[in-house]
Design an enzyme around this catalytic site. Structure first.
Site, PDB file in Angstrom:
ATOM      1  N   ILE A  78      20.864  -0.622  14.211  1.00 56.51           N
ATOM      2  CA  ILE A  78      21.536  -1.248  15.455  1.00 56.51           C
ATOM      3  C   ILE A  78      20.610  -2.152  16.220  1.00 56.51           C
ATOM      4  CG2 ILE A  78      22.480  -0.626  17.879  1.00 56.51           C
ATOM      5  CD1 ILE A  78      23.263   1.965  16.419  1.00 56.51           C
ATOM      6  N   LYS A  90       8.977   5.495  15.756  1.00 57.21           N
ATOM      7  CA  LYS A  90       8.962   5.744  17.196  1.00 57.21           C
ATOM      8  C   LYS A  90       8.159   6.798  17.456  1.00 57.21           C
ATOM      9  CE  LYS A  90      11.965   7.990  14.394  1.00 57.21           C
ATOM     10  NZ  LYS A  90      12.868   7.508  13.177  1.00 57.21           N
ATOM     11  N   GLY A 120      18.597   5.364   7.506  1.00 53.65           N
ATOM     12  CA  GLY A 120      18.993   5.212   6.035  1.00 53.65           C
ATOM     13  C   GLY A 120      18.170   3.683   5.847  1.00 53.65           C
ATOM     14  N   LYS A 178      12.890   7.732  21.059  1.00 56.27           N
ATOM     15  CA  LYS A 178      13.555   6.413  21.164  1.00 56.27           C
ATOM     16  C   LYS A 178      14.118   6.025  22.458  1.00 56.27           C
ATOM     17  CE  LYS A 178      15.463   7.581  16.741  1.00 56.27           C
ATOM     18  NZ  LYS A 178      16.540   8.057  15.953  1.00 56.27           N
ATOM     19  N   GLU A 221      11.899  -3.162  16.177  1.00 58.83           N
ATOM     20  CA  GLU A 221      13.323  -2.953  16.355  1.00 58.83           C
ATOM     21  C   GLU A 221      13.972  -1.608  15.510  1.00 58.83           C
ATOM     22  OE1 GLU A 221      16.173  -5.134  17.717  1.00 58.83           O
ATOM     23  OE2 GLU A 221      16.530  -3.075  17.698  1.00 58.83           O
ATOM     24  N   ALA A 249       0.782  -1.267   0.065  1.00 60.27           N
ATOM     25  CA  ALA A 249      -0.099   0.158  -0.031  1.00 60.27           C
ATOM     26  C   ALA A 249       0.686   1.332   0.001  1.00 60.27           C
ATOM     27  CB  ALA A 249      -1.018  -0.073   1.188  1.00 60.27           C
ATOM     28  N   GLU A 257      15.967  15.504   7.073  1.00 57.07           N
ATOM     29  CA  GLU A 257      14.826  15.501   6.262  1.00 57.07           C
ATOM     30  C   GLU A 257      14.594  16.943   6.053  1.00 57.07           C
ATOM     31  OE1 GLU A 257      11.731  13.017   7.668  1.00 57.07           O
ATOM     32  OE2 GLU A 257      13.007  11.787   8.638  1.00 57.07           O
ATOM     33  N   ARG A 267       0.593   5.603  -0.732  1.00 61.71           N
ATOM     34  CA  ARG A 267      -0.304   6.987  -0.773  1.00 61.71           C
ATOM     35  C   ARG A 267      -0.781   7.282  -2.168  1.00 61.71           C
ATOM     36  NH1 ARG A 267       2.086  11.463   2.772  1.00 61.71           N
ATOM     37  NH2 ARG A 267       3.797  10.860   1.556  1.00 61.71           N
ATOM     38  N   ARG A 268       0.075   7.495  -3.159  1.00 56.74           N
ATOM     39  CA  ARG A 268       0.069   7.573  -4.386  1.00 56.74           C
ATOM     40  C   ARG A 268       0.351   6.709  -5.566  1.00 56.74           C
ATOM     41  NH1 ARG A 268       2.502  13.234  -5.264  1.00 56.74           N
ATOM     42  NH2 ARG A 268       2.192  12.691  -7.361  1.00 56.74           N
TER      43      ARG A 268
HETATM   44  N1  LIG Z   1      14.262   6.869   6.914  1.00 58.84           N
HETATM   45  C1  LIG Z   1      14.907   6.528   7.913  1.00 58.84           C
HETATM   46  O1  LIG Z   1      16.221   6.291   7.706  1.00 58.84           O
HETATM   47  C2  LIG Z   1      14.390   5.955   9.139  1.00 58.84           C
HETATM   48  C3  LIG Z   1      15.001   5.234   9.869  1.00 58.84           C
HETATM   49  C4  LIG Z   1      14.375   4.477  10.994  1.00 58.84           C
HETATM   50  C5  LIG Z   1      13.052   4.696  11.191  1.00 58.84           C
HETATM   51  N2  LIG Z   1      12.220   5.190  10.099  1.00 58.84           N
HETATM   52  C6  LIG Z   1      10.778   5.405  10.145  1.00 58.84           C
HETATM   53  O2  LIG Z   1      10.541   4.477   9.033  1.00 58.84           O
HETATM   54  C7  LIG Z   1       9.206   5.041   8.658  1.00 58.84           C
HETATM   55  C8  LIG Z   1       9.037   5.318   7.110  1.00 58.84           C
HETATM   56  O3  LIG Z   1      10.133   6.390   6.957  1.00 58.84           O
HETATM   57  P1  LIG Z   1      10.528   6.646   5.474  1.00 58.84           P
HETATM   58  O4  LIG Z   1      11.670   7.445   5.673  1.00 58.84           O
HETATM   59  O5  LIG Z   1      10.550   5.360   4.543  1.00 58.84           O
HETATM   60  O6  LIG Z   1       9.555   7.561   5.201  1.00 58.84           O
HETATM   61  P2  LIG Z   1       9.018   8.244   3.422  1.00 58.84           P
HETATM   62  O7  LIG Z   1      10.256   7.991   2.748  1.00 58.84           O
HETATM   63  O8  LIG Z   1       8.189   9.477   3.748  1.00 58.84           O
HETATM   64  O9  LIG Z   1       7.976   7.046   2.858  1.00 58.84           O
HETATM   65  C9  LIG Z   1       6.696   6.811   3.462  1.00 58.84           C
HETATM   66  C10 LIG Z   1       5.747   6.163   2.683  1.00 58.84           C
HETATM   67  O10 LIG Z   1       4.444   5.726   3.294  1.00 58.84           O
HETATM   68  C11 LIG Z   1       3.583   5.863   2.055  1.00 58.84           C
HETATM   69  N3  LIG Z   1       2.456   6.411   2.660  1.00 58.84           N
HETATM   70  C12 LIG Z   1       2.272   7.674   3.693  1.00 58.84           C
HETATM   71  N4  LIG Z   1       0.941   7.700   3.938  1.00 58.84           N
HETATM   72  C13 LIG Z   1       0.197   6.663   3.476  1.00 58.84           C
HETATM   73  C14 LIG Z   1      -1.164   6.060   3.794  1.00 58.84           C
HETATM   74  N5  LIG Z   1      -2.078   6.761   4.309  1.00 58.84           N
HETATM   75  N6  LIG Z   1      -1.294   4.903   3.219  1.00 58.84           N
HETATM   76  C15 LIG Z   1      -0.581   4.124   2.478  1.00 58.84           C
HETATM   77  N7  LIG Z   1       0.737   4.633   2.304  1.00 58.84           N
HETATM   78  C16 LIG Z   1       1.202   5.775   2.650  1.00 58.84           C
HETATM   79  C17 LIG Z   1       4.134   6.838   1.307  1.00 58.84           C
HETATM   80  O11 LIG Z   1       3.483   6.560  -0.031  1.00 58.84           O
HETATM   81  P3  LIG Z   1       4.115   7.563  -1.390  1.00 58.84           P
HETATM   82  O12 LIG Z   1       5.493   7.059  -1.834  1.00 58.84           O
HETATM   83  O13 LIG Z   1       2.761   7.267  -2.376  1.00 58.84           O
HETATM   84  O14 LIG Z   1       4.047   9.002  -0.927  1.00 58.84           O
HETATM   85  C18 LIG Z   1       5.582   6.457   1.186  1.00 58.84           C
HETATM   86  O15 LIG Z   1       5.772   5.386   0.381  1.00 58.84           O
HETATM   87  C19 LIG Z   1       8.932   6.101   9.588  1.00 58.84           C
HETATM   88  O16 LIG Z   1       8.112   5.864  10.729  1.00 58.84           O
HETATM   89  C20 LIG Z   1      10.084   6.367  10.169  1.00 58.84           C
HETATM   90  O17 LIG Z   1      10.337   7.187  11.351  1.00 58.84           O
HETATM   91  C21 LIG Z   1      12.902   5.778   9.140  1.00 58.84           C
END
Ligand SMILES: NC(=O)c1ccc[n+]([C@@H]2O[C@H](COP(=O)([O-])OP(=O)(O)OC[C@H]3O[C@@H](n4cnc5c(N)ncnc54)[C@H](OP(=O)(O)O)[C@@H]3O)[C@@H](O)[C@H]2O)c1
Length: 439
Positions: free
Chosen positions: A138, A107, A306, A207, A131, A45, A192, A47-48
């Site tokens: 980590i 988190k 990452g 965290k 995790e 799933a 970000e 969003r777009r």
């Molecule tokens: N990035 C990191 O390094 C990192 C590290 C540790 C933890 N996290 C955690 O992992 C999670 C994801 O982070 P990310 O960086 O991957 O985020 P991201 O790049 O912003 O990706 C979010 C994804 O979720 C989709 N989405 C958003 N709302 C939605 C909905 N209502 N229904 C279905 N899909 C939806 C988006 O769809 P579209 O692609 O269509 O917009 C996108 O594919 C977060 O909770 C973040 O805190 C991230």
């Protein structure tokens, strides 16, 4: 290989979701061989639907409604990687209610709604894995839950926000301002577009709350943690820190005071001695030092965020979820097993401090500060200063640094309030804790 084909529902195909999908495809055979459970990703799933994807994915796998996954009786496990709180909360709740274990890296949703979600998970006997929510790649959560299970955890101290650590490292190494270091982090993809929670300390605090809950079984209560971000750190503080044998790190500190059975719980920029291992953790790296009564000191080091490191943590949880489906009762997740520890009021916490005053260069200023500190029985271990500079009004200013001995934060705060009333001293000194790592 045993059992029926396990069907996975992946929600979110952004940075981490893409990494998870790619790794599940690339290392599919390896994972099946190691887990001894056949699996496939049944639906994804987003969003777009019209958004270009970094990864090749069959269009029939995609949907823009996560309910399609939660309501699909063939889907066994949900991976939540959408971020945010409101929608993620609804999704996790719906999945648990539908009897589907959930793996999340979120988190923020756990810090805000974790209490309710873990209660639901317990009531339903459906595990919630997290995790990836702490320290990216980590393996800290599973280590606390499993490998370190026999320990009374004495402390967990660490650097758990890569963006702020990158910024502090750049400020120290290049002498840049916080704003320039942040811009460079954003250009390089380490920060970000909205870095508010990285800068104000709340990402690290979320965290810390999760790790405190895992290690001590306390409820997740964001109002119980003391949080200061890196916004008040200036290059001049990095300069003083280096001169005095320290570096500045945004530290999470969780410490069990056994004599009062209270928990110290705080996040703030701190002076870390250059001979301590955490001072060497630079750039986007994270490190978490765990001290247990049986194991002694341990340290976990790695990439705290990452695509690939975070995917590694998500998939570790996924395999655990696949294995534990047969015996959900064995899940060690989020069970409160400690006494309900009180959090130590922040005014009662004790450390030495670095205090930088901006003062008008006039006779008697140092003596005035020292005499107030003496009245509050706060000892001075060192002083330092910068050369004076003249402002537009012809007034000369300089920075005066006092390193003070251990005292309660409440006492220092009261002394600083009084010092703020002394003429020629800026009323808002910069204060950082000095971590001694003695206990
Ligand atoms: N990035 C990191 O390094 C990192 C590290 C540790 C933890 N996290 C955690 O992992 C999670 C994801 O982070 P990310 O960086 O991957 O985020 P991201 O790049 O912003 O990706 C979010 C994804 O979720 C989709 N989405 C958003 N709302 C939605 C909905 N209502 N229904 C279905 N899909 C939806 C988006 O769809 P579209 O692609 O269509 O917009 C996108 O594919 C977060 O909770 C973040 O805190 C991230």
């Amino acid at each position: 290989m045993t059992g029926k084909m396990l069907q996975i529902g992946l929600v979110g195909l952004g940075t981490v979701g893409t990494g998870v999908y790619e790794t599940l495809c690339r290392n599919h055979d390896l994972l099946e061989a190691r887990a001894q459970i056949p699996f496939e990703v049944r639906r994804v799933a987003v969003r777009r639907l019209d958004r270009p994807r970094e990864v090749e994915i069959a269009p029939e796998l995609l949907t823009d409604d996560w309910h399609d996954l939660v309501e699909d009786p063939n889907i066994d496990i949900i991976i939540e990687l959408i971020g945010g709180t409101t929608e993620a909360y609804r999704l996790i709740k719906a999945a648990l209610e539908a009897g589907k274990p959930v793996v999340t890296g979120n988190k923020a949703v756990l810090a805000e709604f974790g209490g309710e979600l873990f209660r639901l998970s317990g009531e339903k006997g459906v595990p919630l894995y997290f995790e990836a929510s702490c320290g990216g790649g980590i393996p800290i959560v599973q280590s606390l839950q499993n490998s370190l299970i026999c320990n009374n955890v004495q402390s967990i101290v660490g650097i758990i926000n890569g963006t702020s650590n990158y910024i502090l490292t750049s400020m120290r190494e290049k002498g840049t301002s916080l704003r320039d270091a942040l811009e460079s982090a954003q250009k390089l993809g380490f920060a970000e577009a909205d870095p508010t929670f990285d800068i104000n300390g709340w990402d690290a605090a979320h965290k810390a709350l999760i790790l405190a809950a895992v290690a001590y079984g306390i409820p997740l209560k964001p109002d119980k943690i003391s949080v200061y971000g890196i916004d008040r750190v200036e290059s001049v503080d990095q300069h003083f820190a280096g001169r005095l044998g320290y570096t500045i790190k945004l530290l999470m500190v969780i410490k069990h005071h056994t004599e009062t059975d209270q928990l110290e719980l705080r996040v703030q920029p701190s002076f870390v001695p250059l001979n301590h291992i955490l001072s060497k953790v630079d750039g986007v790296f994270n490190a978490i030092a765990v001290k247990g009564d049986i194991v002694g000191e341990t340290i976990f080091y790695g990439r705290g965020a990452g695509k690939n490191p975070t995917s590694s943590a998500v998939i570790g949880d996924l395999v655990l979820a696949m294995r534990e489906r047969r015996h959900p009762d064995f899940h060690t997740g989020f069970r409160p097993y400690a006494k309900n520890l009180e959090v130590l009021p922040i005014s009662e916490t004790v450390t030495p401090y670095y205090v930088r005053f901006r003062v008008q260069d006039s006779p008697g200023v140092i003596a005035a500060i020292a005499s107030v500190l003496a009245r509050y029985e706060i000892g001075i271990s060192r002083t330092s200063s910068t050369f004076s500079t003249t402002d537009g009004k012809g007034l000369t200013w300089c920075n005066l640094v006092f390193m003070v001995h251990e005292c309660k934060w409440g006492r220092l705060k009261a002394a600083l309030k009084e010092i703020g009333r002394v003429p020629n001293i800026d009323r808002h000194p910069v204060v950082f804790r000095i971590e001694t790592f003695n206990d």
